[in-house]
Design a protein around this motif. Sequence first.
Motif: not given
Lengths: 124, 124
Positions: B27-30, B62-66
């Motif tokens: 999944d994409r996640g921000d 995922a938050l740190v490096d998108s």
Amino acid sequence: MHPAELFRHDSDGVELAKGETLFHEGDRGDSMYVLLEGSADVRVGETLVESATSGALIGEMALVDSSPRTATVVATEPCRLAKIDQRRFHFLVQQTPYFATHVMKVLTERLRHMNLLTKTSSVA
Amino acid sequence: MHPAELFRHDSDGVELAKGETLFHEGDRGDSMYVLLEGSADVRVGETLVESATSGALIGEMALVDSSPRTATVVATEPCRLAKIDQRRFHFLVQQTPYFATHVMKVLTERLRHMNLLTKTSSVA
């Protein structure tokens, strides 16, 4: 900003000749390093896990959780490094949020790299 | 300080029923999450890599490096989680150095755990 920029004017850095060892796997250590000039090999056991160049963070794991070094680091060219002990590290985290997020990015990249290695080795 | 303490009074948290999925591998996640109450399984492929309990950080990579999620997270009990998006994350890093060093500690623990797994699998 390139991480080496933060430390470019460091006066009490560490200098290594080619072939010299920064630290060995299993050593106790309470500092991390930022490679300002030169290059160094980072090995876990016999495996080369990183060829570090200018801007690389080295030894941040032992600083974050005070446990022994997990890798051996040897200069492959003459090196100049900034040394960051616990006190300086906490000062940097407080004063330079860019530094904190950069350390997180580097740890995350390594974790993704290890996840891939683990997947590859379990498939092989 | 327990990390969940920082978010105890969060009003716009996420609630999951037992068996519900927070996100899937790929999944994409921000956003990242802090588990405030309950427990959840974190799986990479078929492998259970963590049984998360109160205070656990989830999805911080995922938050740190998108990049896409590397794990699937499923509630094993009813869960309440604080959601931290990019903006809140950078605010926390700037205002709460404890939060930044805690994220680094968690990443470092995971990295040591993966290093061990890699060594074990190459010996086996």
